[in-house]
Design a protein around this motif. Structure first.
Motif, PDB file in Angstrom:
ATOM      1  N   ALA A 258      -4.764  37.047  81.274  1.00 33.07           N
ATOM      2  CA  ALA A 258      -5.022  35.952  82.209  1.00 33.07           C
ATOM      3  C   ALA A 258      -4.002  35.924  83.343  1.00 33.07           C
ATOM      4  N   ASP A 259      -2.752  36.251  83.036  1.00 32.59           N
ATOM      5  CA  ASP A 259      -1.711  36.203  84.061  1.00 32.59           C
ATOM      6  C   ASP A 259      -1.891  37.285  85.118  1.00 32.59           C
ATOM      7  N   PHE A 260      -2.520  38.389  84.756  1.00 29.67           N
ATOM      8  CA  PHE A 260      -2.801  39.430  85.742  1.00 29.67           C
ATOM      9  C   PHE A 260      -3.767  38.891  86.799  1.00 29.67           C
ATOM     10  N   ARG A 303       5.443  42.015  85.533  1.00 33.74           N
ATOM     11  CA  ARG A 303       4.958  41.110  86.590  1.00 33.74           C
ATOM     12  C   ARG A 303       4.147  39.964  85.985  1.00 33.74           C
ATOM     13  N   CYS A 304       3.312  40.312  85.042  1.00 30.30           N
ATOM     14  CA  CYS A 304       2.490  39.278  84.387  1.00 30.30           C
ATOM     15  C   CYS A 304       3.374  38.250  83.688  1.00 30.30           C
ATOM     16  N   PHE A 305       4.415  38.725  83.019  1.00 27.19           N
ATOM     17  CA  PHE A 305       5.296  37.813  82.300  1.00 27.19           C
ATOM     18  C   PHE A 305       6.090  36.945  83.276  1.00 27.19           C
ATOM     19  N   ALA A 306       6.553  37.540  84.362  1.00 24.62           N
ATOM     20  CA  ALA A 306       7.285  36.754  85.355  1.00 24.62           C
ATOM     21  C   ALA A 306       6.394  35.643  85.907  1.00 24.62           C
ATOM     22  N   HIS A 307       5.136  35.965  86.143  1.00 22.66           N
ATOM     23  CA  HIS A 307       4.184  34.953  86.615  1.00 22.66           C
ATOM     24  C   HIS A 307       4.001  33.873  85.541  1.00 22.66           C
ATOM     25  N   PHE A 308       3.872  34.278  84.295  1.00 26.34           N
ATOM     26  CA  PHE A 308       3.676  33.331  83.200  1.00 26.34           C
ATOM     27  C   PHE A 308       4.870  32.392  83.073  1.00 26.34           C
ATOM     28  N   GLY A 310       6.990  31.519  85.468  1.00 20.40           N
ATOM     29  CA  GLY A 310       7.089  30.618  86.605  1.00 20.40           C
ATOM     30  C   GLY A 310       5.980  29.580  86.672  1.00 20.40           C
ATOM     31  N   ARG A 311       4.785  29.980  86.279  1.00 19.51           N
ATOM     32  CA  ARG A 311       3.638  29.089  86.445  1.00 19.51           C
ATOM     33  C   ARG A 311       3.328  28.259  85.201  1.00 19.51           C
ATOM     34  N   HIS A 312       3.622  28.819  84.041  1.00 20.77           N
ATOM     35  CA  HIS A 312       3.201  28.145  82.811  1.00 20.77           C
ATOM     36  C   HIS A 312       4.382  27.629  81.990  1.00 20.77           C
ATOM     37  N   LEU A 313       5.337  28.499  81.655  1.00 16.56           N
ATOM     38  CA  LEU A 313       6.443  28.036  80.826  1.00 16.56           C
ATOM     39  C   LEU A 313       7.244  26.943  81.535  1.00 16.56           C
ATOM     40  N   ALA A 314       7.476  27.123  82.820  1.00 14.52           N
ATOM     41  CA  ALA A 314       8.265  26.135  83.566  1.00 14.52           C
ATOM     42  C   ALA A 314       7.569  24.780  83.629  1.00 14.52           C
ATOM     43  N   ALA A 315       6.229  24.810  83.641  1.00 14.58           N
ATOM     44  CA  ALA A 315       5.462  23.564  83.774  1.00 14.58           C
ATOM     45  C   ALA A 315       4.941  23.034  82.453  1.00 14.58           C
ATOM     46  N   GLY A 316       5.141  23.786  81.368  1.00 12.68           N
ATOM     47  CA  GLY A 316       4.659  23.330  80.062  1.00 12.68           C
ATOM     48  C   GLY A 316       3.152  23.193  79.997  1.00 12.68           C
ATOM     49  N   THR A 317       2.421  24.120  80.587  1.00 14.14           N
ATOM     50  CA  THR A 317       0.962  24.061  80.616  1.00 14.14           C
ATOM     51  C   THR A 317       0.387  24.306  79.214  1.00 14.14           C
TER      52      THR A 317
END
Length: 649
Positions: A258-260, A303-308, A310-317
């Motif tokens: 999904a992160d890709f 890259r996928c993990f870096a996106h994850f 920044g977008r998900h772990l940081a925001a607790g999605t």
């Protein structure tokens, strides 16, 4: 006793057989040096007769002073269950109590009158007499993992894992009542497709299930999917894994993550002409370019993990919460595996010759060392990256399991379980106390390899495995069964005995070591039902009749290979003579393909590698192969299966 008799007694007390018979019926006495080396691999001192005698006394004392074994496996249809209690004779007049706590939390308890129990055995240790008494547990429990405590005056003096198992393994409806299925087996890494990145991946595997299912197949088999070594992609053998509890991340379909799809940078790079050209070259290569595949996949996964992050772990999605829950559910094993990956990557970057934890700086060889904890804290993001990769592999494998059910395949995905792990890998690092690191699994000389075999993989130590209540074995089964409809256990005889070779010795000088066979097959049956996964045991080679009989009794299918199924005359058996409780195949991962067998390519390779002890043996095998080609044609003709246009002439 003579020095040899003392050594043999000590070896037997640790399940090491002092002799063995080869496939020709010849007896081989295991050399003294081998017995001492294998005992040393178990941490047992036997360098001198005095040390051996001291070690005999130590093991006898340890076993008699344990009130109850650390694990007891009972069949659910064999109640009442009789348990052995070891008690000092002086304590036989004092009442005891028992307390059973079932897996679901339900409890039972009662009292024991030791004096009323049957004495099965006795021994004198340092002037103190001990008796082994048979205690019939007055209640039963359902199949599962329970705890049984023995108490005196309210204090626990012994506890065991009471594992209750079914009599038979799970069997899907498609193969019950004489039902049969057929299917295909593939080495996933070698699967080609127009869309993969140079190696077969989990999306390809889902496509195989659909393609073969559409043709009427009920099962699709693959090689072991175990975790290998990301830092060294050329360490490619799935039968020499870093861990059997985790997955080879090179099988990830990056584009299915999904992160890709969410990451603009990753999408832009993947769509670039240069990147597409690299992918085409990897797909077009004659052989899998493991290094090339890793060079395109791993940076994209980063890259996928870096996106994850920044977008998900940081925001607790919700996706972040799902990842955190998965981490917690698989701790601490997941964290240790990921930590190994990060440590190995770190030390390999400093010195490319470092491959595996035995070559790390000594302070890091112990997973519990403070230096390891400091590294984990200082490199938390990198450790979590490797956890993220395993999460993605779990999601993709889970989807494959669901897909096989949706397609209505009678069995579905058929996975393979390797016999052991690489001694330098994650599983051996995390569980050093469970493995005999200074020994290797192998095989004695036989017709297939007259020099014997040393597979370079450390064996589990049977006593340590039982002391751990079989937890590592259970974890391994669960990891490989949970998304599969069938599991093949490579070298299934390992459940009963394994041929150990001391490091640095010739394979012919090894010895057989026994395992708690009934316990292990019982646990296989229990996990088979819990995961709704049928079991096939690869029972090729030197397998005692009683082992095959037990496998049949518990519903583990035999594994029969066309090349080996012969009548007394040497002719190939007709289909009707194969056992009904079996999976039948033309070849295996370590045998030639049917085409290679027909052409004798395996014999040429064995000659090139010097695996024949003499030229006469090579010539005899070449002549026998010519006869086998004629026999195979005749067998096909008799069965009415000779291909159109083919003749036996």
């Amino acid at each position: 006793m003579t020095e040899r008799e003392i050594l043999e007694r000590l070896a037997r007390s640790h399940e090491i057989a002092p002799d063995y018979y080869d496939i020709w019926g010849h007896r081989h006495e295991v050399p003294d040096a081998s017995l001492r080396a294998l005992l040393a691999a178990l941490g047992v001192h036997a360098a001198t007769p005095q040390e051996a005698e001291d070690s005999i006394r130590a093991i006898e004392s340890e076993r008699w002073r344990a009130v109850i074994a650390p694990a007891v496996v009972m069949r659910d249809d064999a109640a009442p269950w009789s348990l052995r209690l070891n008690l000092a004779a002086a304590d036989a007049d004092f009442p005891l109590a028992w307390r059973l706590t079932q897996e679901d939390g339900k409890g039972h308890e009662g009292v024991i009158d030791p004096a009323s129990l049957t004495v099965a055995e006795s021994a004198d240790l340092d002037g103190e007499r001990f008796t082994a008494r048979e205690f019939a547990l007055p209640v039963t429990a359902p199949c599962g993992y329970h705890r049984l405590a023995i108490l005196r005056d309210g204090a626990m003096i012994g506890e065991t894992a009471l594992i209750v198992v079914p009599a038979l393994c799970f069997r899907p409806l498609a193969v019950q009542n004489d039902g049969r299925v057929w299917g295909a087996a593939a080495q996933l890494y070698a699967v080609r497709s127009e869309r993969n990145w140079g190696i077969g991946d989990f999306t390809d595997l889902a496509a195989l299930l659909a393609q073969w299912g559409a043709r009427g197949a009920g099962v699709v088999g693959v090689n072991p999917l175990h975790a290998l070594f990301p830092h060294n992609p050329e360490h490619a053998s799935p039968y020499s894994p870093s861990s059997r509890c985790f997955v080879n991340v090179l099988y990830l379909d990056v584009e299915a993550i999904a992160d890709f799809a969410e990451c603009d940078e990753a999408l832009a790079q993947a769509r670039s002409p240069e990147f597409q050209s690299r992918l085409k070259a990897l797909r077009d290569a004659d052989l899998v370019d493991y290094t090339g595949v890793a060079q395109v996949k791993l940076p994209m996964l980063e890259r996928c993990f870096a996106h994850f992050r920044g977008r998900h772990l940081a925001a607790g999605t919700p996706r972040a919460q799902a990842f955190r829950a998965w981490q917690a559910a698989h701790a601490p094993a997941l964290r240790q595996h990921a930590l190994f990956e990060a440590l190995q990557e770190h030390f390999h970057r400093e010195d490319p010759q470092v491959c595996g934890w035995p070559a790390w700086p000594e302070a890091y060889r112990d997973p519990a060392a403070p230096e390891v904890a400091h590294f984990a804290e200082s490199n938390a993001e990198r450790v979590e990256f490797y956890e993220y990769l395993q999460w993605q592999a779990e999601l993709q494998l889970e989807a494959i399991g669901r897909r096989s059910m949706e397609l209505g395949l009678g069995v579905g995905l058929y996975q393979d379980l390797a016999v052991s792990v690489d001694r330098g890998g994650a599983e051996a690092w995390a569980n050093q106390d469970l493995y005999a690191i200074a020994a290797s699994v192998g095989a004695p000389p036989d017709a297939f390899n007259m020099r014997g075999q040393d597979w370079g993989l450390p064996p589990l130590a049977p006593e340590r495995l039982r002391a751990a209540a079989y937890a590592p074995f259970i974890d391994t089964l669960r990891a490989n069964m949970r998304h599969a409809g069938a599991l093949r256990i490579d070298h299934v005889m390992a459940l009963a005995r394994l041929y150990w070779v001391p490091q640095g010795s010739e394979p012919r000088d090894g010895a057989y070591v026994s395992y708690p066979f009934e316990d292990l097959v019982g646990i296989v049956a229990l996990e088979s039902h819990r995961n709704r996964c049928m079991v096939i045991g690869e029972d090729l080679g030197t397998v005692p009749d009683e082992v095959r009989a037990t496998l049949t009794r518990v519903g583990i299918l035999s594994y029969r290979v066309l090349f080996f199924e012969r009548q007394g005359s040497g002719d190939f058996k007709p289909p009707a003579e194969y056992p009904a409780e079996a999976l039948v195949t033309a070849a295996t991962h370590d045998l030639p393909t049917l085409a290679g067998y027909w052409a004798g390519r395996d014999l040429a390779l064995r000659q090139e590698l010097g695996l024949f002890p003499a030229e006469e043996a090579h010539q005899a095998q070449v002549l026998a192969r010519a006869q086998d080609r004629a026999r195979l044609l005749l067998a096909l003709e008799r069965a009415g299966l000779l291909p159109e246009g083919a003749t036996v002439d």
